[in-house]
Design a protein around this motif. Structure first.
Motif, PDB file in Angstrom:
ATOM      1  N   MET A   9      67.663  50.655  25.904  1.00 40.01           N
ATOM      2  CA  MET A   9      66.811  49.475  25.805  1.00 40.01           C
ATOM      3  C   MET A   9      66.780  48.751  27.144  1.00 40.01           C
ATOM      4  O   MET A   9      67.803  48.613  27.794  1.00 40.01           O
ATOM      5  N   THR A  10      65.590  48.287  27.573  1.00 36.22           N
ATOM      6  CA  THR A  10      65.474  47.604  28.851  1.00 36.22           C
ATOM      7  C   THR A  10      66.116  46.229  28.761  1.00 36.22           C
ATOM      8  O   THR A  10      65.788  45.454  27.859  1.00 36.22           O
ATOM      9  N   PRO A  11      67.032  45.897  29.707  1.00 37.00           N
ATOM     10  CA  PRO A  11      67.656  44.580  29.634  1.00 37.00           C
ATOM     11  C   PRO A  11      66.699  43.472  30.046  1.00 37.00           C
ATOM     12  O   PRO A  11      65.800  43.698  30.856  1.00 37.00           O
ATOM     13  N   GLN A  12      66.896  42.299  29.482  1.00 38.96           N
ATOM     14  CA  GLN A  12      66.082  41.133  29.845  1.00 38.96           C
ATOM     15  C   GLN A  12      66.705  40.498  31.077  1.00 38.96           C
ATOM     16  O   GLN A  12      67.894  40.214  31.094  1.00 38.96           O
ATOM     17  N   VAL A  13      65.871  40.314  32.100  1.00 36.94           N
ATOM     18  CA  VAL A  13      66.372  39.721  33.339  1.00 36.94           C
ATOM     19  C   VAL A  13      65.526  38.495  33.665  1.00 36.94           C
ATOM     20  O   VAL A  13      64.297  38.548  33.587  1.00 36.94           O
ATOM     21  N   ALA A  14      66.195  37.401  34.026  1.00 36.87           N
ATOM     22  CA  ALA A  14      65.481  36.182  34.418  1.00 36.87           C
ATOM     23  C   ALA A  14      65.801  35.846  35.872  1.00 36.87           C
ATOM     24  O   ALA A  14      66.932  36.013  36.317  1.00 36.87           O
ATOM     25  N   ILE A  15      64.779  35.426  36.602  1.00 36.78           N
ATOM     26  CA  ILE A  15      64.956  35.035  38.003  1.00 36.78           C
ATOM     27  C   ILE A  15      64.655  33.541  38.110  1.00 36.78           C
ATOM     28  O   ILE A  15      63.573  33.098  37.711  1.00 36.78           O
ATOM     29  N   LEU A  16      65.624  32.784  38.628  1.00 42.84           N
ATOM     30  CA  LEU A  16      65.424  31.340  38.811  1.00 42.84           C
ATOM     31  C   LEU A  16      65.720  31.012  40.269  1.00 42.84           C
ATOM     32  O   LEU A  16      66.888  30.859  40.662  1.00 42.84           O
ATOM     33  N   CYS A  17      64.685  30.965  41.085  1.00 43.49           N
ATOM     34  CA  CYS A  17      64.860  30.672  42.508  1.00 43.49           C
ATOM     35  C   CYS A  17      63.813  29.648  42.936  1.00 43.49           C
ATOM     36  O   CYS A  17      62.655  29.728  42.505  1.00 43.49           O
ATOM     37  N   SER A  18      64.234  28.724  43.798  1.00 42.53           N
ATOM     38  CA  SER A  18      63.267  27.730  44.279  1.00 42.53           C
ATOM     39  C   SER A  18      62.329  28.337  45.317  1.00 42.53           C
ATOM     40  O   SER A  18      61.231  27.851  45.526  1.00 42.53           O
ATOM     41  N   ASP A  19      62.747  29.415  45.970  1.00 39.45           N
ATOM     42  CA  ASP A  19      61.920  30.086  46.973  1.00 39.45           C
ATOM     43  C   ASP A  19      60.999  31.095  46.268  1.00 39.45           C
ATOM     44  O   ASP A  19      61.460  32.095  45.710  1.00 39.45           O
ATOM     45  N   THR A  20      59.713  30.798  46.281  1.00 34.30           N
ATOM     46  CA  THR A  20      58.753  31.640  45.561  1.00 34.30           C
ATOM     47  C   THR A  20      58.776  33.080  46.057  1.00 34.30           C
ATOM     48  O   THR A  20      58.749  34.027  45.265  1.00 34.30           O
ATOM     49  N   LEU A  21      58.822  33.241  47.392  1.00 31.58           N
ATOM     50  CA  LEU A  21      58.807  34.600  47.940  1.00 31.58           C
ATOM     51  C   LEU A  21      60.045  35.379  47.503  1.00 31.58           C
ATOM     52  O   LEU A  21      59.977  36.559  47.187  1.00 31.58           O
ATOM     53  N   GLN A  22      61.181  34.684  47.493  1.00 31.90           N
ATOM     54  CA  GLN A  22      62.427  35.336  47.070  1.00 31.90           C
ATOM     55  C   GLN A  22      62.327  35.791  45.607  1.00 31.90           C
ATOM     56  O   GLN A  22      62.694  36.916  45.264  1.00 31.90           O
ATOM     57  N   ALA A  23      61.798  34.916  44.780  1.00 36.11           N
ATOM     58  CA  ALA A  23      61.668  35.249  43.355  1.00 36.11           C
ATOM     59  C   ALA A  23      60.725  36.434  43.162  1.00 36.11           C
ATOM     60  O   ALA A  23      61.023  37.371  42.418  1.00 36.11           O
ATOM     61  N   GLN A  24      59.578  36.377  43.859  1.00 35.31           N
ATOM     62  CA  GLN A  24      58.608  37.469  43.714  1.00 35.31           C
ATOM     63  C   GLN A  24      59.166  38.780  44.270  1.00 35.31           C
ATOM     64  O   GLN A  24      58.927  39.857  43.715  1.00 35.31           O
ATOM     65  N   GLY A  25      59.910  38.680  45.370  1.00 30.88           N
ATOM     66  CA  GLY A  25      60.506  39.881  45.971  1.00 30.88           C
ATOM     67  C   GLY A  25      61.510  40.523  45.036  1.00 30.88           C
ATOM     68  O   GLY A  25      61.533  41.742  44.860  1.00 30.88           O
ATOM     69  N   LEU A  26      62.337  39.681  44.393  1.00 36.23           N
ATOM     70  CA  LEU A  26      63.318  40.217  43.433  1.00 36.23           C
ATOM     71  C   LEU A  26      62.627  40.874  42.246  1.00 36.23           C
ATOM     72  O   LEU A  26      63.027  41.947  41.789  1.00 36.23           O
ATOM     73  N   ALA A  27      61.568  40.220  41.778  1.00 33.45           N
ATOM     74  CA  ALA A  27      60.837  40.781  40.628  1.00 33.45           C
ATOM     75  C   ALA A  27      60.233  42.141  41.003  1.00 33.45           C
ATOM     76  O   ALA A  27      60.287  43.095  40.214  1.00 33.45           O
TER      77      ALA A  27
END
Lengths: 175, 220
Positions: free
Chosen positions: A1-19
């Motif tokens: 089963m695919t795990p649920q992952v949440a990204i909480l970063c104030s830096d938009t680029l960082q969040a999008q890069g991680l995603a």
């Protein structure tokens, strides 16, 4: 089963890069949430920048084992990773965390219980679910639940495969 | 995702994904590919390059199934391909697994009873696949109309063979005990993995294209 992952970063680029990294390398579609968001559900893994982590201790401390903190400077703590680390370090850390989640999910005991062995023995001898239920004085639904658990534990789906497993392990009806 | 087109130089793809050799062989394309494109090889063997590229792409990519594109080809091409696949199950995949299994048993000299039991399971599965190939020969050669229940029965038989191939694999990987020849065991496992990949892929063609086509014919 695919795990649920949440990204909480104030830096938009960082969040999008991680995603993008999670999607490209692991096939995981992570949820990007605003750092202050209270609508993040219960996830298997949280990727959070240090500022957000420090500002919400009540939320993150109980989830510390499931949280990776992203720092701007090199950090020695095992739950932290510096945003400037090379890609392979990131991939290794994420893989380890994802493997850890899968192992937790699969941590159910793989050995059959006595009742499951009884059901398997009767399945292997060709009895129907109804006949097994009658023989063991349980409901058909309970038999179905045991069968589902047996399949999940052994990874064997067909009746002839289960019969073979029963033979290999000496689970046979004693007349 | 790797997608092959008629313009692809096929040797490069085979080096990266040698599992497609089986499919190429079915279309009469042998090794010694040189720098030929797929279209060039298809010209020599009189094969529709667009069809072969589509079959190779569905074979290589589990999540790729261009249904409307596959429907654009004459169903007889799909039927012929499935017959060729059956032929290679009967004359290549199953005998190869059987030979390696037999060698493993011979080396073991009866000491590991689990191996003999698993070989019995394999023989049972082999007979089921042979039975389905016989059914196919009748069904695909005649393309006679089938009832919904007959199609459902074929669908169930396809799923059962997939399940049993996975069961045999699981049994060997998770539940094998005692002594055995490692190299021969690995050869058996690789054989089962290859056969299962092929069967699962071709079952997609059967369930999503062949059976609906036969049912549609029966309604005419």
């Amino acid at each position: 089963m695919t795990p649920q992952v949440a990204i909480l970063c104030s830096d938009t680029l960082q969040a999008q890069g991680l995603a993008a990294m999670l999607s490209n390398y692991f096939g995981i579609e992570a949820t990007i949430a605003a750092p202050e968001s209270n609508e993040v559900g219960d996830c298997g893994l949280y990727l959070v920048d240090a500022g957000t982590y420090a500002s919400r201790p009540a939320f993150f401390l109980p989830r510390r084992g499931r949280t990776v903190i992203i720092t701007d400077t090199p950090a020695a703590a095992p739950d932290c990773i510096c945003s400037r680390q090379p890609l392979e370090d990131w991939l290794e850390l994420l893989q380890r965390r994802i493997d850890g989640l899968s192992n937790v999910a699969a941590a159910a005991p793989s050995e059959l219980s006595q009742r499951e062995r009884d059901v398997l023995t009767l399945v292997a001898s060709g009895l129907s679910n109804k006949a097994i239920a009658d023989r063991l004085c349980i409901s058909v639904n309970t038999v179905l639940t045991h069968r589902k658990n047996i399949v999940a534990k052994l990874g064997i789906r067909s009746i002839s495969g289960l019969s073979l497993y029963a033979l290999m392990h000496g689970y046979t009806i004693e007349h | 995702m790797l997608l092959i087109t008629p313009e692809t130089r096929i040797a490069d793809t085979v080096i990266a994904h040698p599992e497609i050799i089986t499919v190429l062989n079915r279309f009469g394309i042998d090794l010694g590919l040189g720098d030929n494109t797929l279209a060039g090889l298809c010209r020599v063997t009189d094969v529709n390059p667009e069809f072969l590229a589509t079959i190779l792409n569905t074979f290589l990519n589990r999540d790729y199934f261009p249904e409307s594109r596959l429907r654009s080809f004459d169903i007889s091409l799909i039927v012929r391909y499935l017959m060729m696949a059956n032929n290679s199950y009967a004359h290549f995949h199953l005998p190869t697994i059987e030979r390696h299994f037999g060698m493993m048993l011979a080396k073991d000299n009866g000491a590991n009873n689990n191996l003999a039991l698993m070989f019995g399971f394999f023989k049972e599965l082999q007979a089921e696949i042979a039975g389905r190939i016989e059914d196919d020969s009748r069904l695909l050669a005649e393309t006679k109309p089938l009832s919904h229940s007959q199609v459902q029965a074929m669908h169930n038989a396809d799923a059962l063979i997939e399940d049993k191939l996975l069961d045999l694999l699981t049994m060997m990987v998770k539940h094998l005990s005692g002594d055995y020849d490692r190299r021969l065991c690995q050869a058996v496992i690789m054989g089962i993995v290859g056969l299962r990949h092929d069967v699962v892929n071709n079952n997609r063609l059967r369930v999503r294209l062949l059976y609906p086509s036969i049912q549609a014919q029966s309604k005419i």
